[in-house]
Design a protein around this motif. Structure first.
Motif, PDB file in Angstrom:
ATOM      1  N   CYS A  25      -2.071  -2.921   6.277  1.00 15.87           N
ATOM      2  CA  CYS A  25      -2.364  -2.082   5.111  1.00 15.87           C
ATOM      3  C   CYS A  25      -2.861  -2.925   3.943  1.00 15.87           C
ATOM      4  O   CYS A  25      -3.784  -2.539   3.230  1.00 15.87           O
ATOM      5  CB  CYS A  25      -1.128  -1.293   4.695  1.00 15.87           C
ATOM      6  N   VAL A  31      -7.189   0.998   1.895  1.00 15.72           N
ATOM      7  CA  VAL A  31      -5.815   1.306   1.497  1.00 15.72           C
ATOM      8  C   VAL A  31      -5.516   0.565   0.200  1.00 15.72           C
ATOM      9  O   VAL A  31      -5.481  -0.656   0.167  1.00 15.72           O
ATOM     10  CB  VAL A  31      -4.802   0.888   2.587  1.00 15.72           C
ATOM     11  N   HIS A  34       0.484   1.367  -0.335  1.00 14.75           N
ATOM     12  CA  HIS A  34       1.220   1.966   0.780  1.00 14.75           C
ATOM     13  C   HIS A  34       2.711   1.875   0.486  1.00 14.75           C
ATOM     14  O   HIS A  34       3.148   1.041  -0.293  1.00 14.75           O
ATOM     15  CB  HIS A  34       0.872   1.297   2.111  1.00 14.75           C
TER      16      HIS A  34
END
Length: 75
Positions: A25, A31, A34
């Motif tokens: 991630c 992204v 997270h």
């Protein structure tokens, strides 16, 4: 900024692989953030039901411990 695309994903994974997921991630350009949470086993089915629109709310869990016993009562 409050606009964005958010994903809520439920998955089961061995704890030893969790660092690999977090690392992936962090490396992903798509992204930005997270968050991984551990969910008590007793809450898995109700949470999935709510997320899929098949359940109600978690308000009935407010007065219970993860074992299902009322908070303050001896198990």
């Amino acid at each position: 900024h409050k606009k964005g695309l958010y994903f809520l994903t439920y998955f089961e994974i061995d704890g030893t692989h969790l660092t690999q997921v977090a690392h992936s991630c962090k490396l992903s350009e798509t992204v930005l953030r997270h968050l991984v949470l551990r969910v008590e086993p007793a809450l898995v089915e109700p949470l999935v039901a709510i997320a899929t629109g098949e359940g109600g709310t978690l308000s009935n869990f407010a007065d219970e411990s993860p074992t299902g016993a009322p908070i303050g009562a001896e198990a």
